[in-house]
Scaffold this motif. Structure first.
Motif, PDB file in Angstrom:
ATOM      1  N   HIS A 211       0.815  -1.215   0.000  1.00  0.00           N
ATOM      2  CA  HIS A 211       0.000   0.000   0.000  1.00  0.00           C
ATOM      3  C   HIS A 211       0.850   1.268   0.000  1.00  0.00           C
ATOM      4  CE1 HIS A 211      -2.969  -3.097   1.289  1.00  0.00           C
ATOM      5  NE2 HIS A 211      -3.686  -2.423   0.399  1.00  0.00           N
ATOM      6  N   MET A 212       2.056   1.198   0.554  1.00  0.00           N
ATOM      7  CA  MET A 212       2.963   2.339   0.431  1.00  0.00           C
ATOM      8  C   MET A 212       3.354   2.557  -1.025  1.00  0.00           C
ATOM      9  SD  MET A 212       5.485   1.888   3.750  1.00  0.00           S
ATOM     10  CE  MET A 212       6.358   3.448   3.502  1.00  0.00           C
ATOM     11  N   GLU A 213       3.602   1.479  -1.755  1.00  0.00           N
ATOM     12  CA  GLU A 213       3.986   1.604  -3.160  1.00  0.00           C
ATOM     13  C   GLU A 213       2.822   2.098  -4.007  1.00  0.00           C
ATOM     14  OE1 GLU A 213       5.821  -2.152  -4.182  1.00  0.00           O
ATOM     15  OE2 GLU A 213       7.257  -1.944  -2.547  1.00  0.00           O
ATOM     16  N   LEU A 214       1.623   1.599  -3.753  1.00  0.00           N
ATOM     17  CA  LEU A 214       0.471   2.096  -4.493  1.00  0.00           C
ATOM     18  C   LEU A 214       0.276   3.591  -4.258  1.00  0.00           C
ATOM     19  CD1 LEU A 214      -2.159  -0.771  -4.016  1.00  0.00           C
ATOM     20  CD2 LEU A 214      -1.033  -0.098  -6.145  1.00  0.00           C
ATOM     21  N   LYS A 215       0.468   4.008  -3.013  1.00  0.00           N
ATOM     22  CA  LYS A 215       0.245   5.410  -2.667  1.00  0.00           C
ATOM     23  C   LYS A 215       1.364   6.308  -3.177  1.00  0.00           C
ATOM     24  CE  LYS A 215      -0.714   8.436   1.279  1.00  0.00           C
ATOM     25  NZ  LYS A 215      -1.027   8.480   2.733  1.00  0.00           N
TER      26      LYS A 215
ATOM     27  N   ALA B 208      -6.128  -1.131 -13.897  1.00  0.00           N
ATOM     28  CA  ALA B 208      -6.329  -0.228 -15.048  1.00  0.00           C
ATOM     29  C   ALA B 208      -5.666   1.128 -14.806  1.00  0.00           C
ATOM     30  CB  ALA B 208      -7.822  -0.051 -15.319  1.00  0.00           C
ATOM     31  N   ASP B 209      -5.858   1.672 -13.601  1.00  0.00           N
ATOM     32  CA  ASP B 209      -5.305   3.001 -13.293  1.00  0.00           C
ATOM     33  C   ASP B 209      -3.776   2.989 -13.304  1.00  0.00           C
ATOM     34  OD1 ASP B 209      -7.864   3.928 -13.056  1.00  0.00           O
ATOM     35  OD2 ASP B 209      -7.877   3.996 -10.864  1.00  0.00           O
ATOM     36  N   THR B 210      -3.179   1.966 -12.715  1.00  0.00           N
ATOM     37  CA  THR B 210      -1.715   1.906 -12.666  1.00  0.00           C
ATOM     38  C   THR B 210      -1.132   1.649 -14.051  1.00  0.00           C
ATOM     39  OG1 THR B 210      -1.835  -0.435 -12.023  1.00  0.00           O
ATOM     40  CG2 THR B 210      -1.579   1.184 -10.252  1.00  0.00           C
ATOM     41  N   ASN B 211      -1.798   0.824 -14.841  1.00  0.00           N
ATOM     42  CA  ASN B 211      -1.303   0.555 -16.186  1.00  0.00           C
ATOM     43  C   ASN B 211      -1.332   1.817 -17.053  1.00  0.00           C
ATOM     44  OD1 ASN B 211      -0.981  -2.070 -15.417  1.00  0.00           O
ATOM     45  ND2 ASN B 211      -2.702  -2.875 -16.603  1.00  0.00           N
ATOM     46  N   GLU B 212      -2.342   2.645 -16.841  1.00  0.00           N
ATOM     47  CA  GLU B 212      -2.424   3.908 -17.577  1.00  0.00           C
ATOM     48  C   GLU B 212      -1.238   4.805 -17.227  1.00  0.00           C
ATOM     49  OE1 GLU B 212      -5.452   7.746 -18.007  1.00  0.00           O
ATOM     50  OE2 GLU B 212      -6.196   5.849 -17.188  1.00  0.00           O
ATOM     51  N   LEU B 213      -0.873   4.831 -15.956  1.00  0.00           N
ATOM     52  CA  LEU B 213       0.270   5.638 -15.528  1.00  0.00           C
ATOM     53  C   LEU B 213       1.588   5.048 -16.016  1.00  0.00           C
ATOM     54  CD1 LEU B 213      -0.819   6.487 -11.865  1.00  0.00           C
ATOM     55  CD2 LEU B 213      -0.658   8.082 -13.790  1.00  0.00           C
TER      56      LEU B 213
END
Length: 466
Positions: A105-109, A128-133
């Motif tokens: 969760h630290m990495e996601l944030k 989906a959101d992380t792949n877009e980034l």
């Protein structure tokens, strides 16, 4: 009740908050030991999806998946990247109180700005959101290093490596220094004759002469040390389940290696003698180059022969070994020290019962010239979690000088793992802050803030002289 992963995560008092927010958090990162791919950095790899960036090669996560009853095909197998991610999302809620829950969760944030908890319900949107980034330029490998203000990365490299990717990075305009680390474990693994003979053949080709004697082996290793040094290397690293420990003389080693080259079998004692002799020569080379030598001691590797045969090494089948032989460690360091050829040294233990032995051992070989010349390394592998980090810091504090500690490293294969430095920094500030709040340390924020900044950054910068 505090909110999970808020602004003051892991900080339990106001002094800790001040030390972290005003001092630790602003420091650049020197990641002086990791397993990142220099090829990925040189080519500025753009990950296609979060599974590639997050789960590829991460045996910490594979262990948790297996423990959660997830079939191997979803860990290292041929399942699709999205299904592998779904299986990880199913597993994450079950990792509570494991450091993986914090790190995830630290990495996601911190990497993606995602505050939502990862679970089966949130998996599809987070993917989906992380792949877009990740498709954006600033989320390529070089962009991720910039994002976390990484000043130096030291990779882990075999002596026969061409270092072509380090050379390419050095010639580019990429501002982060990416330096090799000399890891010669295979160069004296004589206990595996077939593999070792093959390695000697490869080493001979690289150096351009036949390795037909112990002297020529030493010359070959010296040639590679010189080559690494010319390409920016300033550290070596060694991994041992247990340290070799045997008395030897030069004539013995010459004969042992000659017998090995002629196809004769080598006894266990002769293996020990040979390893000690090669290690002694290498340590002398490191001292001459003013390198820092690192020793990672105590891992039992590849315990499952079935899975080793299926997947090979570094697949998540390793564990903590028995405590280190203190006599062997003292003997190794003394072998160099008695001739005043002991290089700067960092010792990492894997068994927490060794903490106080290591913390006292380093004091035996400080030279009075270089502050913190011999270091008790940060919590490593199974100990780089909150309790393990605190135990290492406490042992070092009680027996040595915490203020001279060179701090944290990622020891990671993932470009998303740099929040582990933040994790360490928060734990460090909280530990000091608690002592201040309890009256065990003076409320001298000016000095304590400087000490925190040194541990997080300046000590490493001055120690390694990058």
């Amino acid at each position: 009740m505090k909110k999970f992963l808020d602004h003051n995560f892991l900080l339990s008092n106001t002094t800790a908050e001040t030390l972290y927010h005003e001092h630790a958090s602003k420091m650049p990162i020197i990641d002086y030991h990791c397993h990142l791919s220099p090829k990925d950095i040189a080519e500025n790899r753009q990950f296609e999806n979060l599974t590639q960036a997050w789960l590829e090669g991460d045996h910490y996560k594979w262990r948790a998946l297996r423990a959660n009853g997830i079939n191997e095909k979803f860990c290292t197998g041929q399942s699709s990247d999205f299904i592998k991610f779904q299986k990880w999302a199913e597993t994450v809620p079950h990792t509570m109180r494991n450091p993986l829950y914090h790190w995830t969760h630290m990495e996601l944030k911190q990497v993606f700005g995602i505050n939502e908890l990862l679970n089966p319900n949130s998996a599809e949107k987070i993917y989906a959101d992380t792949n877009e980034l990740l498709a954006k330029k600033e989320f390529g490998c070089q962009g991720l290093l910039r994002k976390f203000n990484v000043e130096v990365v030291c990779t882990t490299d075999d002596p026969i490596d061409s270092l072509e990717y380090h050379q390419a990075i050095a010639k580019s305009d990429f501002s982060t220094q990416v330096l090799p680390t000399f890891r010669p474990d295979k160069a004296f693994a004589i206990e595996n004759p077939k593999t070792y003979r093959k390695y000697l053949t490869e080493l001979s080709k690289i150096v351009g002469f036949e390795i037909d004697s112990f002297e020529s082996l030493v010359n070959a290793l010296q040639s590679r040390v010189d080559f690494f040094h010319a390409n920016g290397c300033r550290l070596s690293d060694h991994g041992f389940t247990s340290l070799p420990n045997a008395d030897f003389n030069t004539n013995e080693i010459i004969a042992i290696f000659k017998n090995f080259l002629s196809g004769k079998s080598i006894s266990n004692l002769e293996v020990e003698k040979f390893k000690c002799a090669v290690l002694e020569k290498l340590g002398q080379m490191y001292h001459e180059k003013n390198w820092t030598q690192q020793f990672h001691i105590g891992a039992i590797r590849n315990s499952s022969s079935r899975m080793f045969n299926l997947l090979g090494a570094d697949a998540g089948f390793d564990s903590i070994g028995n405590p280190t032989n203190a006599e062997a460690l003292a003997s190794m360091l003394d072998r160099w020290d008695k001739t005043d050829q002991l290089a700067k040294t960092i010792l990492y233990n894997l068994n927490p019962s060794d903490n106080y032995m290591y913390a006292t051992m380093i004091a035996n070989f400080q030279d009075g010239n270089t502050a913190g010349k011999i270091q008790f390394g940060s919590g490593w592998w199974f100990l780089d979690q909150k309790e393990g980090i605190e135990m290492q810091l406490n042992a070092l504090s009680s027996q040595g000088l915490l203020s001279r500690f060179v701090g944290m490293l990622t020891d990671s294969r993932s470009f998303l793992s740099f929040p582990r430095h933040d994790y360490f920094r928060r734990i460090l500030c909280n530990l000091i802050g608690k002592d201040v709040e309890e009256g065990l340390l003076p409320n001298d924020i000016l000095w304590l803030g400087e000490m925190v900044e040194n541990i997080c950054y300046y000590n490493a910068k001055n120690y390694f002289k990058f």
